[in-house]
Scaffold this motif. Structure first.
Motif, PDB file in Angstrom:
ATOM      1  N   LEU A 213       0.416  -2.342   5.596  1.00  0.00           N
ATOM      2  CA  LEU A 213       0.537  -1.441   4.448  1.00  0.00           C
ATOM      3  C   LEU A 213      -0.463  -0.286   4.511  1.00  0.00           C
ATOM      4  CD1 LEU A 213       1.084  -4.016   1.556  1.00  0.00           C
ATOM      5  CD2 LEU A 213       2.732  -2.306   2.384  1.00  0.00           C
ATOM      6  N   SER A 214      -1.598  -0.530   5.139  1.00  0.00           N
ATOM      7  CA  SER A 214      -2.601   0.536   5.233  1.00  0.00           C
ATOM      8  C   SER A 214      -2.314   1.499   6.375  1.00  0.00           C
ATOM      9  CB  SER A 214      -4.004  -0.070   5.435  1.00  0.00           C
ATOM     10  OG  SER A 214      -4.098  -0.744   6.689  1.00  0.00           O
TER      11      SER A 214
ATOM     12  N   ALA B 198      -1.997 -12.410   4.404  1.00  0.00           N
ATOM     13  CA  ALA B 198      -2.640 -11.363   3.608  1.00  0.00           C
ATOM     14  C   ALA B 198      -3.243 -10.285   4.498  1.00  0.00           C
ATOM     15  CB  ALA B 198      -3.705 -11.972   2.706  1.00  0.00           C
ATOM     16  N   SER B 199      -3.915 -10.695   5.561  1.00  0.00           N
ATOM     17  CA  SER B 199      -4.571  -9.710   6.421  1.00  0.00           C
ATOM     18  C   SER B 199      -3.555  -8.875   7.193  1.00  0.00           C
ATOM     19  CB  SER B 199      -5.527 -10.408   7.390  1.00  0.00           C
ATOM     20  OG  SER B 199      -4.826 -11.328   8.221  1.00  0.00           O
TER      21      SER B 199
ATOM     22  N   HIS C   5       6.818   0.107   8.028  1.00  0.00           N
ATOM     23  CA  HIS C   5       5.462  -0.352   8.322  1.00  0.00           C
ATOM     24  C   HIS C   5       5.367  -1.131   9.633  1.00  0.00           C
ATOM     25  CE1 HIS C   5       5.468   0.135   3.859  1.00  0.00           C
ATOM     26  NE2 HIS C   5       4.343   0.760   4.145  1.00  0.00           N
TER      27      HIS C   5
ATOM     28  N   ARG D 205      -0.391  -8.305   6.356  1.00  0.00           N
ATOM     29  CA  ARG D 205       0.323  -7.444   5.403  1.00  0.00           C
ATOM     30  C   ARG D 205      -0.522  -6.240   5.017  1.00  0.00           C
ATOM     31  NH1 ARG D 205       4.650  -8.741   1.814  1.00  0.00           N
ATOM     32  NH2 ARG D 205       4.873  -7.135   0.208  1.00  0.00           N
ATOM     33  N   ASP D 206      -1.795  -6.493   4.717  1.00  0.00           N
ATOM     34  CA  ASP D 206      -2.676  -5.386   4.333  1.00  0.00           C
ATOM     35  C   ASP D 206      -2.814  -4.378   5.472  1.00  0.00           C
ATOM     36  OD1 ASP D 206      -3.047  -6.504   1.862  1.00  0.00           O
ATOM     37  OD2 ASP D 206      -5.033  -7.348   2.311  1.00  0.00           O
ATOM     38  N   ARG D 207      -2.887  -4.883   6.702  1.00  0.00           N
ATOM     39  CA  ARG D 207      -3.013  -3.968   7.844  1.00  0.00           C
ATOM     40  C   ARG D 207      -1.782  -3.097   7.970  1.00  0.00           C
ATOM     41  NH1 ARG D 207      -1.508  -4.052  13.305  1.00  0.00           N
ATOM     42  NH2 ARG D 207      -0.722  -6.192  13.193  1.00  0.00           N
TER      43      ARG D 207
END
Length: 393
Positions: free
Chosen positions: A387-388, A380-381, A150, A383-385
Motif C-alpha cells: 500500500l505504501s 500486516a507488513s 499494488h 500489505r503495508d509495504r
C-alpha cells in the motif's frame, strides 16, 4: 481472518470452475492468434470473467484486444495478467492458452474472498507479449491500465517449475537495406546488392559475439533476401532481437550491434533503415517476498522447484512483464509441465500445453497465485509495504 479458511474458499471456487477453465484453454489453443490480433481469445477470456461477475472494460488503452476486469472494492489492488497471443507457424508453443486461463482462475478464486481480504482484483488482458517491441503490457502500463495496482502476478508454463527465472531485457527491430537492382549476369557492376549488405552485417555480428559480455544475446532471421537469382537484390530485410541482463546493458549492446549494420551499408553503398526497437522489454525484477509466498503455496500443491543448473541458468527469455515489474512489485514464476528436453517455442511444447498434465498445471497455477495474494493481503507488513508503494498514476 482465518487464512486457511480463506485459501480453502479460493481453491474451492477455482476447482469448481476447472472444467470451464480447461475448456477455455483448449479453445484458445485450437485458435492461435498473433499479437494485437487476438480478437477471439481476448473476447473469450473477457466473457469468462463477465460470467464470474467481473466488470469488464474491453478495448482499453486504444488496444482492441486489451481489457480490464475488476471485482471487489477493497483498498489493496491485486493485478493478475492474462496474455493470449500465439507464435507464427507453431501456435501456442509458449503456452499462453494456459497463462490466460490461469489468470482467469486466479481472478475467480480471489473474487470469492475479496470482501474478506479488503482487496480489489484486477485481471488484465494483455495482448502481444510475443511481438518483442511495444508489447501490450508496456503500452497498457504507459496508458494507465495498471494505475492503482499494488502488486502484479502471472505464471508461465515451462518444462519445469522455476521460482525466479532469468528474464532479461530485450529489443526487437527490423533492418532494411536498399540498393539498386540490375541483371546479375549482364550488368552486375551497375547494381548495389542489398543482400550483400545484410551478409556483411551478419558476419560482423558473428565476429562480435566472441567479445560480448556473458549473457548478452543477438539473434535474427532474414525476412527478405531477394526475388530471383538473376536479379541483384535491391531490397533486403531482417528481424533481430538483442538481449542483455538489464535495460542499461541493452543500451550498450545496441550501440555495438548497430555498428555492424552500419558496416553493411558502408561496405556496399546501400542505405540502411531500422524500424522498431524503441520500446524494449525490461528485465523482470522479482519481488522476493511475494515469490517466497508463491513457492510455499505451490509446494503445498505438490510442485517441486528446479532452482539452478544449466537448463535453468542459461534459459534466459524476455517478457514485457519486466516493464511492469520495474514499476509495481511483481512475480513471474514458471510452472512445470514435466517435459524437458521439450521446451518453449518448439512445436512439441504446443502439444504439451494440452492434456491432463497441462490441465493440472492450470489449476495449480491459479490456486498458487490466489493463495499468494491471500498471504500478501493478510500479512500486516506485506500489505503495508504494498500500500505504501507508489504505483504508477
Amino acid at each position: 481472518m482465518d487464512v486457511t479458511q480463506l485459501k480453502a474458499r479460493a481453491a474451492t471456487a477455482i476447482r469448481a470452475d476447472a472444467t470451464r477453465l480447461i475448456a477455455l484453454s483448449g479453445r484458445i489453443h485450437a485458435t492461435p492468434e498473433l499479437g494485437y490480433a487476438e480478437y477471439q481469445a481476448s473476447r473469450w477470456v473477457a466473457d469468462a470473467l463477465v460470467q464470474s461477475g467481473f466488470a469488464v472494460s474491453a478495448g482499453v488503452c486504444d488496444l482492441p484486444t486489451a481489457f480490464i476486469a475488476d471485482s471487489g472494492t477493497g483498498t489493496l489492488t491485486i493485478g493478475v495478467c492474462a496474455e493470449y497471443d500465439a507464435l507464427p507457424g507453431i501456435g501456442h508453443a509458449c503456452g499462453h492458452n494456459l497463462i490466460a486461463t490461469m489468470g482467469v482462475g486466479a481472478g475467480i478464486g480471489l473474487a470469492s474472498v475479496a470482501a474478506d481480504l479488503d482487496i480489489r482484483v484486477r485481471v488484465l488482458g494483455t495482448p502481444a507479449e510475443e511481438v518483442g517491441n511495444a508489447g501490450g503490457k508496456d503500452l497498457m502500463l504507459e496508458r494507465g491500465a495498471f494505475d492503482g495496482v499494488h502488486a502484479a502476478m502471472m505464471v508461465h508454463p515451462g518444462p519445469f517449475d522455476v521460482l525466479l527465472p532469468p528474464l532479461i531485457a530485450a529489443a526487437t527491430f527490423d533492418v532494411h537495406y536498399e540498393g539498386r537492382a540490375a541483371h546479375a549476369a549482364a550488368f552486375p557492376e551497375l547494381a548495389i546488392n542489398a543482400a550483400d549488405a545484410l551478409t556483411v552485417a551478419q558476419v560482423a555480428i558473428g565476429l562480435l559475439r566472441q567479445h560480448l559480455p556473458a549473457g548478452d544475446r543477438v539473434h535474427g532471421i532474414v525476412t527478405h533476401g531477394g526475388d530471383m537469382p538473376n536479379i541483384v537484390p535491391a531490397l533486403a530485410s531482417a528481424r533481430y532481437t538483442i538481449r542483455s541482463h538489464s535495460l542499461e546493458g541493452l543500451d550498450a549492446l545496441r550501440a555495438r550491434v548497430m555498428r555492424c549494420f552500419d558496416a553493411g551499408a558502408l561496405a556496399t553503398g546501400a542505405t540502411l533503415r531500422v524500424d522498431g526497437g524503441d520500446r524494449p522489454y525490461a528485465e523482470v525484477v522479482h519481488d522476493r517476498e511475494m515469490a517466497a509466498y508463491y513457492r510455499a503455496n505451490a509446494a503445498a500443491l505438490g510442485r517441486t522447484f528446479v532452482d539452478s543448473g544449466p537448463a535453468v541458468d542459461r534459459a534466459a527469455a524476455s517478457t514485457d512483464m519486466g516493464n511492469v515489474s520495474r514499476v509495481i512489485p511483481s512475480i513471474h514464476p514458471m510452472i512445470g509441465l514435466g517435459c524437458f528436453p521439450v521446451v518453449n517455442h518448439q512445436p512439441a511444447f504446443a502439444d504439451r500445453c494440452l492434456g491432463p498434465v497441462a490441465d493440472a498445471a492450470l489449476v495449480d497455477g491459479a490456486i498458487a497465485m490466489a493463495w499468494t495474494a491471500v498471504d500478501m493481503a493478510t500479512s500486516a507488513s506485506a500489505r503495508d509495504r504494498l500500500l505504501s508503494h507508489r504505483s504508477r498514476t
